[in-house]
Design a protein around this motif. Structure first.
Motif, mmCIF file in Angstrom:
data_model
loop_
_atom_site.group_PDB
_atom_site.id
_atom_site.type_symbol
_atom_site.label_atom_id
_atom_site.label_comp_id
_atom_site.label_asym_id
_atom_site.label_seq_id
_atom_site.Cartn_x
_atom_site.Cartn_y
_atom_site.Cartn_z
ATOM 1 N N GLY A 1 86.245 -26.238 49.742
ATOM 2 C CA GLY A 1 85.169 -26.065 48.785
ATOM 3 C C GLY A 1 84.101 -25.134 49.329
ATOM 4 N N ILE A 2 83.236 -24.654 48.448
ATOM 5 C CA ILE A 2 82.105 -23.840 48.865
ATOM 6 C C ILE A 2 80.841 -24.351 48.180
ATOM 7 C CG2 ILE A 2 83.323 -21.733 49.498
ATOM 8 C CD1 ILE A 2 82.870 -20.666 46.708
ATOM 9 N N PHE A 3 79.704 -24.159 48.845
ATOM 10 C CA PHE A 3 78.417 -24.546 48.296
ATOM 11 C C PHE A 3 77.819 -23.375 47.513
ATOM 12 C CE2 PHE A 3 78.571 -27.422 52.081
ATOM 13 C CZ PHE A 3 78.450 -28.628 51.395
ATOM 14 N N PRO A 4 76.764 -23.620 46.748
ATOM 15 C CA PRO A 4 76.070 -22.512 46.078
ATOM 16 C C PRO A 4 75.468 -21.544 47.089
ATOM 17 C CG PRO A 4 75.415 -24.639 45.157
ATOM 18 C CD PRO A 4 76.194 -24.935 46.391
ATOM 19 N N ASN A 5 75.203 -20.318 46.643
ATOM 20 C CA ASN A 5 74.499 -19.382 47.500
ATOM 21 C C ASN A 5 73.038 -19.810 47.649
ATOM 22 O OD1 ASN A 5 73.221 -18.609 45.122
ATOM 23 N ND2 ASN A 5 74.183 -16.603 45.014
ATOM 24 N N ALA A 6 72.274 -19.038 48.402
ATOM 25 C CA ALA A 6 70.890 -19.434 48.672
ATOM 26 C C ALA A 6 70.022 -19.421 47.420
ATOM 27 C CB ALA A 6 70.291 -18.519 49.733
ATOM 28 N N ASN A 7 70.497 -18.770 46.347
ATOM 29 C CA ASN A 7 69.775 -18.765 45.075
ATOM 30 C C ASN A 7 70.176 -19.923 44.170
ATOM 31 O OD1 ASN A 7 68.572 -16.402 45.910
ATOM 32 N ND2 ASN A 7 69.991 -15.076 44.797
ATOM 33 N N GLY A 8 71.090 -20.765 44.628
ATOM 34 C CA GLY A 8 71.537 -21.896 43.828
ATOM 35 C C GLY A 8 72.649 -21.571 42.857
ATOM 36 N N GLU A 9 73.222 -20.371 42.926
ATOM 37 C CA GLU A 9 74.306 -19.982 42.023
ATOM 38 C C GLU A 9 75.649 -20.443 42.579
ATOM 39 O OE1 GLU A 9 72.837 -15.765 40.216
ATOM 40 O OE2 GLU A 9 73.307 -15.795 42.355
ATOM 41 N N ARG A 10 76.545 -20.866 41.674
ATOM 42 C CA ARG A 10 77.889 -21.282 42.066
ATOM 43 C C ARG A 10 78.879 -20.169 41.782
ATOM 44 N NH1 ARG A 10 78.512 -26.381 43.651
ATOM 45 N NH2 ARG A 10 76.788 -27.836 43.296
ATOM 46 N N ALA A 11 79.758 -19.948 42.744
ATOM 47 C CA ALA A 11 80.669 -18.796 42.668
ATOM 48 C C ALA A 11 81.574 -18.869 41.447
ATOM 49 C CB ALA A 11 81.503 -18.711 43.943
ATOM 50 N N HIS A 12 82.158 -20.023 41.153
ATOM 51 C CA HIS A 12 83.087 -20.130 40.029
ATOM 52 C C HIS A 12 82.414 -19.833 38.694
ATOM 53 C CE1 HIS A 12 85.169 -22.423 43.178
ATOM 54 N NE2 HIS A 12 86.290 -22.257 42.501
ATOM 55 N N LEU A 13 81.148 -20.241 38.571
ATOM 56 C CA LEU A 13 80.428 -19.994 37.323
ATOM 57 C C LEU A 13 80.024 -18.534 37.201
ATOM 58 C CD1 LEU A 13 80.269 -23.126 37.611
ATOM 59 C CD2 LEU A 13 78.039 -22.995 36.509
ATOM 60 N N VAL B 1 89.789 -21.039 42.138
ATOM 61 C CA VAL B 1 90.770 -21.555 41.185
ATOM 62 C C VAL B 1 90.111 -22.484 40.173
ATOM 63 C CG1 VAL B 1 92.712 -21.272 42.740
ATOM 64 C CG2 VAL B 1 91.454 -23.428 42.752
ATOM 65 N N SER B 2 90.886 -22.851 39.161
ATOM 66 C CA SER B 2 90.354 -23.448 37.934
ATOM 67 C C SER B 2 89.845 -24.872 38.081
ATOM 68 C CB SER B 2 91.420 -23.413 36.831
ATOM 69 O OG SER B 2 92.589 -24.087 37.248
ATOM 70 N N ASN B 3 90.058 -25.525 39.207
ATOM 71 C CA ASN B 3 89.506 -26.865 39.378
ATOM 72 C C ASN B 3 88.274 -26.867 40.272
ATOM 73 O OD1 ASN B 3 90.713 -26.436 41.867
ATOM 74 N ND2 ASN B 3 91.410 -28.557 42.079
ATOM 75 N N GLY B 4 87.771 -25.673 40.629
ATOM 76 C CA GLY B 4 86.580 -25.580 41.451
ATOM 77 C C GLY B 4 86.839 -25.457 42.926
ATOM 78 N N PRO C 1 83.838 -28.175 36.312
ATOM 79 C CA PRO C 1 83.453 -27.559 37.580
ATOM 80 C C PRO C 1 83.387 -26.036 37.584
ATOM 81 C CG PRO C 1 85.740 -28.249 37.674
ATOM 82 C CD PRO C 1 85.210 -28.730 36.360
ATOM 83 N N VAL C 2 83.936 -25.357 36.552
ATOM 84 C CA VAL C 2 84.009 -23.900 36.634
ATOM 85 C C VAL C 2 83.331 -23.201 35.460
ATOM 86 C CG1 VAL C 2 86.083 -23.905 38.062
ATOM 87 C CG2 VAL C 2 86.316 -23.892 35.566
ATOM 88 N N GLY C 3 82.527 -23.916 34.662
ATOM 89 C CA GLY C 3 81.829 -23.252 33.582
ATOM 90 C C GLY C 3 81.580 -24.177 32.408
ATOM 91 N N THR C 4 80.868 -23.658 31.410
ATOM 92 C CA THR C 4 80.465 -24.450 30.252
ATOM 93 C C THR C 4 81.651 -24.878 29.410
ATOM 94 O OG1 THR C 4 78.366 -23.275 30.157
ATOM 95 C CG2 THR C 4 79.055 -24.430 28.161
ATOM 96 N N VAL C 5 81.638 -26.126 28.978
ATOM 97 C CA VAL C 5 82.666 -26.696 28.117
ATOM 98 C C VAL C 5 82.010 -27.177 26.828
ATOM 99 C CG1 VAL C 5 84.291 -28.604 27.832
ATOM 100 C CG2 VAL C 5 84.244 -27.327 29.969
ATOM 101 N N GLY D 1 85.729 -23.531 28.521
ATOM 102 C CA GLY D 1 86.257 -23.132 27.223
ATOM 103 C C GLY D 1 85.710 -23.982 26.098
ATOM 104 N N THR D 2 86.120 -23.660 24.867
ATOM 105 C CA THR D 2 85.728 -24.397 23.674
ATOM 106 C C THR D 2 86.926 -25.150 23.124
ATOM 107 O OG1 THR D 2 84.020 -22.780 23.121
ATOM 108 C CG2 THR D 2 84.791 -24.205 21.343
ATOM 109 N N TYR D 3 86.815 -26.462 23.070
ATOM 110 C CA TYR D 3 87.873 -27.340 22.588
ATOM 111 C C TYR D 3 87.482 -27.785 21.184
ATOM 112 C CZ TYR D 3 89.079 -27.312 27.543
ATOM 113 O OH TYR D 3 89.423 -26.911 28.816
ATOM 114 N N THR D 4 87.995 -27.105 20.190
ATOM 115 C CA THR D 4 87.510 -27.280 18.821
ATOM 116 C C THR D 4 88.017 -28.555 18.175
ATOM 117 O OG1 THR D 4 89.343 -26.057 17.839
ATOM 118 C CG2 THR D 4 87.425 -24.781 18.535
ATOM 119 N N LYS D 5 87.222 -29.046 17.232
ATOM 120 C CA LYS D 5 87.615 -30.212 16.448
ATOM 121 C C LYS D 5 88.853 -29.902 15.622
ATOM 122 C CE LYS D 5 84.235 -32.404 14.612
ATOM 123 N NZ LYS D 5 83.105 -32.787 13.712
#
Length: 480
Positions: A266-278, A184-187, A472-476, A448-452
């Motif tokens: 919550g969940i931790f990253p996989n063994a490669n360091g990747e996060r599921a939400h991302l 979900v959207s809060n990680g 927590p779930v991706g680039t802002v 997401g992108t929060y524009t000026k």
């Protein structure tokens, strides 16, 4: 036509229809087998096999005929740079764990296909006392018919034909307990309460014991099962270890009233360091009501026959309407969607808005006509008394990253419910969260992108408040 009763995250209602509703979880057949093996020696390492800058010790762990294995360690010392590597001899699936990541995996490995795993201990140059001691194995079992795992059977379908089809929506994952969970959207990750605390006595009265039973990983890209229905495991890089230290749940027990069956973890990253939400994405949540005949979807790892057993499948059907059982706390939403055992914990997805939103957690099935029933997150017409009672659910989700959080999402909620900075009604502009977050609070920003141009200009700390920004779930991107 059959009927399915489902419970959800927030509605804490008791079912008025005096008919059984079966929890739809289906643990795979497996057992724990003691396995005493130590690689290395506490206090010293004496191997004469030297490979560049490290010593390698190895042993094959085998249980003849097992379809899958998971290794559990009793003790270990991996120092600062030493590590273990585990490799399936069946398909080559491999996992590397050091001291930090092995702790995140709760001193256990990923799930490996086949009956043999090569365990290697790599001792870094200059480190001594490095060792790893196995305690036991989770051993999968073969040849149990899928029907034996299904608590609801085909009667939890909404008609004579099973309309589920294969899905690639990795926002929903399989947990080994025999359920589905979702990002979900809060990680956080959500599932049903009975998927983390199930009946301790097996035969009834089907009451939980308040002890956490959740273990293992959140798995995606689940492969086809064997023709006899025996499950196969995801590749180790598609498994994300469950953080058992922060699970919050509620489950009163089978037959104790629907709508009080939820879990947050919550969940931790996989063994490669990747996060599921991302990597896989996430579901947005809403407390708004769908309209009659809106398309609803259930996606999960329900029981099936043959190679489809407990693989990711999805089914759609119409939303029927809101059902009120005569009390403020007895509010349900009806829809007609096919499910089976192990669909417990699946997201109830509202397909009409774009993008899709989830309205609840699927938990139960029963064989009655004429339609399926779901109690959703929080109907728009819920009364104040229920709001107060729901705080025990709302708080764990809201405070997943700590107290004092304000949520912002560039994607607006359906039906314009208003903005409150809550996880179900987030702000759409960052300055609103900055103005309303308490001192030392957290501003949680959904990817997401929060524009000026949209008004996302502010000066953090201008009013003297300290705050933390989390994505927590991706680039802002803000103010671009």
């Amino acid at each position: 036509m059959k009927i399915i009763y489902t419970k959800t995250l927030l509605a804490l209602a008791a079912l008025l229809v005096v008919l059984p509703a079966m929890a739809q979880f289906a643990p795979p057949p497996q057992h724990i087998e003691p396995y005493n093996l130590t690689l290395g020696q506490p206090g010293k390492n004496r191997s004469v096999q030297k490979e560049s800058d490290q010593v390698t010790l190895s042993e094959v762990v085998r249980v003849e005929g097992a379809p899958w294995l998971r290794l559990k360690f009793r003790a270990y010392n991996l120092g600062q740079h030493s590590y273990i590597v585990m490799t399936s001899l069946e398909d080559g699936g491999q996992q590397r764990l050091d001291a930090k990541s092995l702790a995140q995996w709760n001193s256990a490995s990923a799930f490996f296909n086949g009956d043999a795993v090569l365990l290697e201990l790599h001792v870094a140059e200059g480190e001594s006392g490095i060792f790893a001691t196995l305690e036991s194995l989770n051993v999968g079992e073969r040849g149990v018919a899928a029907a034996a795992e299904d608590s609801g059977g085909s009667e939890t379908q909404c008609g004579p034909v099973d309309n589920r089809v294969a899905s690639t929506d990795n926002r929903a994952g399989r947990i080994i307990n025999g359920c589905t969970a979702w990002l979900v959207s809060n990680g956080a990750v959500l599932t049903a309460g009975h998927c983390v605390d199930w009946d301790p006595d097996g035969g009834g009265p089907l009451l939980p014991d308040g002890v956490l039973d959740l273990w293992g990983s959140f798995s995606v890209n689940v492969p086809a099962s064997d023709p006899d229905g025996t499950i196969n495991q995801s590749a180790p890089e598609d498994q994300f270890p469950i953080d058992t230290s922060n699970v919050v749940w509620n489950y009163d027990g089978e037959g104790q009233g629907l709508g009080k069956d939820w879990a947050v973890f919550g969940i931790f990253p996989n063994a490669n360091g990747e996060r599921a939400h991302l990597r896989e994405g996430f579901y947005r949540m809403t407390r708004q009501n769908p309209a009659a005949n809106d398309s609803m979807r259930i996606t999960g790892y329900g029981v099936d026959t043959g190679v489809d057993n407990k693989t990711l499948q999805t089914s759609t059907g119409p939303y029927v309407g809101e059902y009120t059982g005569g009390a403020a706390t007895n509010i349900y939403h009806r829809y007609q969607v096919d499910t089976r055992g192990a669909n417990s914990g699946s997201p109830i997805i509202w397909r009409t808005p774009s993008p899709d939103f989830t309205v609840g957690i699927h938990t139960n099935g029963a064989a009655y006509t004429p339609m399926a029933v779901a109690v959703i997150l929080l109907p728009a017409r819920a009364m104040q008394a229920r709001h107060l009672r729901l705080m025990r659910w709302k708080s764990p989700l809201r405070d997943f990253h700590g107290s004092g959080a304000r949520y912002v999402d560039v994607v607006p909620q359906p039906n314009n419910p208003g903005q409150a900075g809550e996880v179900f009604r987030p702000y759409v502009h960052v300055p609103d969260a900055v103005s309303n977050v308490p001192n030392n609070g957290r501003v949680i920003l959904v990817k997401g992108t929060y524009t000026k141009a949209a008004g996302n200009t502010f000066t953090a700390g201008a009013d003297g408040k300290a705050m933390t920004f989390l994505a927590p779930v991706g680039t802002v991107i803000i103010g671009n």
